[in-house]
Write an enzyme that holds these catalytic residues in place. Structure first.
Site, PDB file in Angstrom:
ATOM      1  N   GLU A 118       6.696  -9.562  -0.766  1.00 45.67           N
ATOM      2  CA  GLU A 118       6.645  -8.725   0.439  1.00 45.67           C
ATOM      3  C   GLU A 118       7.288  -7.375   0.123  1.00 45.67           C
ATOM      4  O   GLU A 118       8.496  -7.293  -0.156  1.00 45.67           O
ATOM      5  CB  GLU A 118       7.384  -9.434   1.592  1.00 45.67           C
ATOM      6  CG  GLU A 118       7.598  -8.595   2.832  1.00 45.67           C
ATOM      7  CD  GLU A 118       6.336  -7.917   3.343  1.00 45.67           C
ATOM      8  OE1 GLU A 118       5.297  -8.588   3.519  1.00 45.67           O
ATOM      9  OE2 GLU A 118       6.366  -6.687   3.543  1.00 45.67           O
ATOM     10  N   SER A 119       6.477  -6.314   0.196  1.00 43.77           N
ATOM     11  CA  SER A 119       6.976  -4.988  -0.203  1.00 43.77           C
ATOM     12  C   SER A 119       8.178  -4.544   0.620  1.00 43.77           C
ATOM     13  O   SER A 119       9.079  -3.880   0.106  1.00 43.77           O
ATOM     14  CB  SER A 119       5.861  -3.949  -0.089  1.00 43.77           C
ATOM     15  OG  SER A 119       5.439  -3.817   1.262  1.00 43.77           O
ATOM     16  N   TRP A 137      -7.445  -9.569  -7.728  1.00 43.13           N
ATOM     17  CA  TRP A 137      -6.859  -8.610  -8.677  1.00 43.13           C
ATOM     18  C   TRP A 137      -6.927  -9.183 -10.088  1.00 43.13           C
ATOM     19  O   TRP A 137      -6.633 -10.369 -10.300  1.00 43.13           O
ATOM     20  CB  TRP A 137      -5.390  -8.359  -8.332  1.00 43.13           C
ATOM     21  CG  TRP A 137      -5.162  -7.664  -7.019  1.00 43.13           C
ATOM     22  CD1 TRP A 137      -4.586  -8.186  -5.915  1.00 43.13           C
ATOM     23  CD2 TRP A 137      -5.482  -6.303  -6.699  1.00 43.13           C
ATOM     24  NE1 TRP A 137      -4.520  -7.240  -4.909  1.00 43.13           N
ATOM     25  CE2 TRP A 137      -5.070  -6.077  -5.364  1.00 43.13           C
ATOM     26  CE3 TRP A 137      -6.085  -5.246  -7.396  1.00 43.13           C
ATOM     27  CZ2 TRP A 137      -5.231  -4.844  -4.718  1.00 43.13           C
ATOM     28  CZ3 TRP A 137      -6.250  -4.027  -6.758  1.00 43.13           C
ATOM     29  CH2 TRP A 137      -5.827  -3.837  -5.443  1.00 43.13           C
ATOM     30  N   CYS A 168      -2.734   0.362  -4.146  1.00 44.58           N
ATOM     31  CA  CYS A 168      -2.263  -0.322  -2.935  1.00 44.58           C
ATOM     32  C   CYS A 168      -1.047   0.380  -2.312  1.00 44.58           C
ATOM     33  O   CYS A 168      -0.047   0.609  -2.994  1.00 44.58           O
ATOM     34  CB  CYS A 168      -1.891  -1.752  -3.334  1.00 44.58           C
ATOM     35  SG  CYS A 168      -0.919  -2.613  -2.103  1.00 44.58           S
ATOM     36  N   TYR A 185      -5.829  -0.290   8.249  1.00 47.19           N
ATOM     37  CA  TYR A 185      -6.571  -1.504   7.847  1.00 47.19           C
ATOM     38  C   TYR A 185      -7.232  -2.161   9.052  1.00 47.19           C
ATOM     39  O   TYR A 185      -8.343  -2.682   8.960  1.00 47.19           O
ATOM     40  CB  TYR A 185      -5.623  -2.498   7.149  1.00 47.19           C
ATOM     41  CG  TYR A 185      -5.333  -2.107   5.721  1.00 47.19           C
ATOM     42  CD1 TYR A 185      -6.157  -2.523   4.689  1.00 47.19           C
ATOM     43  CD2 TYR A 185      -4.246  -1.298   5.410  1.00 47.19           C
ATOM     44  CE1 TYR A 185      -5.910  -2.156   3.378  1.00 47.19           C
ATOM     45  CE2 TYR A 185      -3.989  -0.919   4.110  1.00 47.19           C
ATOM     46  CZ  TYR A 185      -4.823  -1.352   3.092  1.00 47.19           C
ATOM     47  OH  TYR A 185      -4.586  -0.976   1.796  1.00 47.19           O
ATOM     48  N   ARG A 193      -3.371 -15.684   0.639  1.00 47.99           N
ATOM     49  CA  ARG A 193      -3.920 -14.534  -0.068  1.00 47.99           C
ATOM     50  C   ARG A 193      -3.057 -14.229  -1.287  1.00 47.99           C
ATOM     51  O   ARG A 193      -1.870 -14.575  -1.335  1.00 47.99           O
ATOM     52  CB  ARG A 193      -3.980 -13.323   0.860  1.00 47.99           C
ATOM     53  CG  ARG A 193      -4.744 -13.605   2.143  1.00 47.99           C
ATOM     54  CD  ARG A 193      -5.557 -12.432   2.590  1.00 47.99           C
ATOM     55  NE  ARG A 193      -6.629 -12.124   1.678  1.00 47.99           N
ATOM     56  CZ  ARG A 193      -7.889 -12.600   1.792  1.00 47.99           C
ATOM     57  NH1 ARG A 193      -8.231 -13.396   2.776  1.00 47.99           N
ATOM     58  NH2 ARG A 193      -8.799 -12.250   0.905  1.00 47.99           N
ATOM     59  N   VAL A 194      -3.669 -13.585  -2.240  1.00 47.51           N
ATOM     60  CA  VAL A 194      -2.991 -13.238  -3.489  1.00 47.51           C
ATOM     61  C   VAL A 194      -2.843 -11.721  -3.506  1.00 47.51           C
ATOM     62  O   VAL A 194      -3.802 -11.002  -3.767  1.00 47.51           O
ATOM     63  CB  VAL A 194      -3.808 -13.761  -4.683  1.00 47.51           C
ATOM     64  CG1 VAL A 194      -3.250 -13.246  -5.997  1.00 47.51           C
ATOM     65  CG2 VAL A 194      -3.823 -15.290  -4.648  1.00 47.51           C
ATOM     66  N   THR A 195      -1.662 -11.269  -3.162  1.00 52.85           N
ATOM     67  CA  THR A 195      -1.464  -9.839  -2.918  1.00 52.85           C
ATOM     68  C   THR A 195      -0.492  -9.221  -3.919  1.00 52.85           C
ATOM     69  O   THR A 195       0.327  -9.911  -4.533  1.00 52.85           O
ATOM     70  CB  THR A 195      -0.911  -9.621  -1.495  1.00 52.85           C
ATOM     71  OG1 THR A 195       0.296 -10.365  -1.340  1.00 52.85           O
ATOM     72  CG2 THR A 195      -1.900 -10.046  -0.418  1.00 52.85           C
ATOM     73  N   VAL A 196      -0.596  -7.915  -4.058  1.00 48.41           N
ATOM     74  CA  VAL A 196       0.415  -7.105  -4.725  1.00 48.41           C
ATOM     75  C   VAL A 196       1.188  -6.380  -3.629  1.00 48.41           C
ATOM     76  O   VAL A 196       0.605  -6.109  -2.571  1.00 48.41           O
ATOM     77  CB  VAL A 196      -0.218  -6.063  -5.686  1.00 48.41           C
ATOM     78  CG1 VAL A 196      -0.643  -6.687  -6.968  1.00 48.41           C
ATOM     79  CG2 VAL A 196      -1.350  -5.290  -5.024  1.00 48.41           C
TER      80      VAL A 196
HETATM   81  N1  LIG Z   1       2.694  -7.576   3.496  1.00 50.01           N
HETATM   82  C1  LIG Z   1       2.325  -7.387   2.142  1.00 50.01           C
HETATM   83  C2  LIG Z   1       0.888  -6.904   2.042  1.00 50.01           C
HETATM   84  C3  LIG Z   1       0.424  -6.677   0.653  1.00 50.01           C
HETATM   85  C4  LIG Z   1      -1.112  -6.527   0.587  1.00 50.01           C
HETATM   86  O1  LIG Z   1      -1.835  -6.915   1.508  1.00 50.01           O
HETATM   87  N2  LIG Z   1      -1.614  -5.983  -0.531  1.00 50.01           N
HETATM   88  C5  LIG Z   1      -3.058  -5.837  -0.672  1.00 50.01           C
HETATM   89  C6  LIG Z   1      -3.421  -4.650  -1.533  1.00 50.01           C
HETATM   90  S1  LIG Z   1      -3.395  -3.138  -0.697  1.00 50.01           S
HETATM   91  C7  LIG Z   1      -3.616  -7.021  -1.396  1.00 50.01           C
HETATM   92  O2  LIG Z   1      -3.139  -7.368  -2.456  1.00 50.01           O
HETATM   93  N3  LIG Z   1      -4.638  -7.631  -0.816  1.00 50.01           N
HETATM   94  C8  LIG Z   1      -5.328  -8.738  -1.397  1.00 50.01           C
HETATM   95  C9  LIG Z   1      -5.882  -9.659  -0.340  1.00 50.01           C
HETATM   96  O3  LIG Z   1      -5.576  -9.489   0.834  1.00 50.01           O
HETATM   97  O4  LIG Z   1      -6.608 -10.557  -0.719  1.00 50.01           O
HETATM   98  C10 LIG Z   1       3.284  -6.410   1.518  1.00 50.01           C
HETATM   99  O5  LIG Z   1       3.606  -5.399   2.164  1.00 50.01           O
HETATM  100  O6  LIG Z   1       3.724  -6.634   0.411  1.00 50.01           O
END
Ligand SMILES: N[C@@H](CCC(=O)N[C@@H](CS)C(=O)NCC(=O)O)C(=O)O
Length: 319
Positions: free
Chosen positions: A141-142, A90, A57, A188, A123-126
Site C-alpha cells: 500500500e503506497s 505486470w 503508476c 480512475y 489484485r496484483v498491484t505496484v
Molecule cells: N492502493 C494501492 C493501489 C495500487 C494500484 O492500484 N496500482 C495499480 C497501478 S497504477 C496496479 O498495479 N493495478 C493492477 C491491477 O489493479 O490489477 C496503492 O496505493 O498502493
C-alpha cells in the site's frame, strides 16, 4: 489485466457490474510495518528493503518521490516493471528503463505475490515493498510505504525532512482523504466507469476538488502552507499524469491542469524540486495507459501531445 484467485492467475478486467458501473478499488492486503524499535519482523536496516514499481503508476510513483526526497537511493533498491500490463499483469520484460526481477528472477509480478502467499486472492498491484533478507512482502500500500520511508531510515543516513510532521497529522489525513477519493482515485473512477451516471458523478466530484485545490494554492505555496508535505507528494503524481493521460484516456476533459494557473504553477514547482524530475518517465506513463487498457483504447494509439512546459518558471517561491 487480471488477478489471482487462490494463487492462480486469471486474466479478467475489473468487475464494475456489481456496483452499477462504478470502479471500486480493493484494499491492499499486505500491511506489515518497518520499525526502528524491533517491534515488528521488519527492522529498519540499510540495503535490506526493495521496491517493485512501475514508472507509469501514480501510486508507485509516490514511493519513488519519497525515496528521492529522503535520499534513500543507496538504502532501498528498486526494480522497474515493463510499462505494459497485459494478460499476465505486470511483467519483468526489459526495455530501455524496465529491468529483470533482481530478487526471484520472476517473469511476472504475480509470482512475487504467490511466493509470499501461495493461496493469495486479489489484485496484483505496484508498489510492493519487499524484504530481501526474509524474501517476504512487507507492504503493498503506497500510503503506508511513503510513511515508512519518511521516517524509518532517519538514523541510517536518510536526508533530513519530515513530510508527515506530528503537528500536521490531522490536517494531512483530512486532505489525503478527500483528495484520494475525488482526485487520485477520482480519475480512475471516471476512466473505468461503465455507466454514464458513474462517469458523471466521478467527473463532477473531480473538477469540484480541482477548483478547490486551485483556489487554495493561489495564496499558498503548498497544500499546508510553506512546507511540502506527504499530501503534496500524493497530489503531484496524479497532476503530472493529468494532461497527457487523464484528460483524453480517462475522459477528464472539462479542463486541463494547464488551464488552472495556481495548480499548473504548483505542478511545475514540485517537478523542479531537486530529485523529482528524475522520477518522471512520460514514455512509460503514456505507453502504459494507452496500450494496456485495451477496452478503453483498443487501437493502442498514443496521442502525440501535449507540449510540456514543466521547466518554465513557476513563480511560487514568493507566495
Ligand atoms: N492502493 C494501492 C493501489 C495500487 C494500484 O492500484 N496500482 C495499480 C497501478 S497504477 C496496479 O498495479 N493495478 C493492477 C491491477 O489493479 O490489477 C496503492 O496505493 O498502493
Amino acid at each position: 489485466m487480471g488477478l489471482l484467485i487462490n494463487g492462480t492467475w486469471h486474466d479478467q478486467w475489473y468487475d464494475t457490474k456489481t456496483h452499477e458501473g462504478e470502479f471500486v478499488r480493493n484494499e491492499s492486503q499486505f500491511r506489515h510495518w518497518i520499525t526502528t524499535d524491533g517491534s515488528s519482523d521488519f527492522p529498519a536496516e540499510a540495503d535490506r528493503y526493495h521496491l517493485y514499481v512501475s514508472l507509469a503508476c501514480p501510486w508507485a510513483h509516490r514511493t519513488l518521490v519519497m525515496r528521492a526526497l529522503k535520499g534513500l537511493q543507496n538504502i532501498i533498491t528498486v526494480d522497474i516493471v515493463h510499462p505494459l500490463m497485459l494478460e499476465n499483469g505486470w511483467s519483468f520484460k526489459k526495455d530501455s528503463v524496465a529491468n529483470a526481477d533482481s530478487q526471484l528472477s520472476a517473469n511476472y509480478l504475480y509470482q512475487i505475490y504467490t511466493h509470499e502467499d501461495p493461496d493469495y486472492s486479489g489484485r496484483v498491484t505496484v508498489p510492493v515493498l519487499w524484504d530481501k533478507k526474509q524474501q517476504r512482502i512487507v507492504n503493498n500500500e503506497s500510503a503506508d510505504i511513503i510513511r515508512m520511508l519518511n521516517s524509518a531510515f532517519d538514523n541510517l543516513g536518510a536526508t533530513k525532512g519530515d513530510y508527515y510532521p506530528l503537528a500536521l497529522h490531522s490536517q494531512i489525513d483530512e486532505l489525503n482523504s478527500w483528495i484520494y477519493d475525488t482526485v487520485n482515485n477520482g480519475v480512475y473512477k471516471a476512466g473505468f466507469a461503465t455507466t454514464q451516471a458513474a462517469y458523471d458523478g466521478a467527473v463532477s466530484a473531480l473538477f469540484k476538488s480541482l477548483d478547490n485545490l486551485n483556489e487554495r494554492l493561489s495564496t499558498q505555496r503548498y497544500l499546508l502552507g510553506d512546507q511540502m508535505s506527504e499530501a503534496d507528494i500524493r497530489l503531484f503524481t496524479t497532476l503530472i499524469r493529468f494532461d497527457p493521460v487523464y484528460v483524453s484516456h480517462f475522459k477528464c476533459d472539462l479542463k486541463r491542469i494547464a488551464d488552472y494557473p495556481a495548480l499548473s504553477g504548483y505542478l511545475r514547482d514540485i517537478y523542479q524540486t531537486a530529485g523529482i524530475a528524475e522520477t518522471v518517465e512520460f514514455d512509460h506513463i503514456k505507453q502504459h495507459y494507452y496500450c494496456s487498457h485495451t477496452m478503453i483504447n483498443p487501437t493502442g494509439i498514443i496521442p502525440v501531445g501535449p507540449a510540456y512546459y514543466l521547466n518554465a518558471p513557476h513563480g511560487r517561491a514568493s507566495l
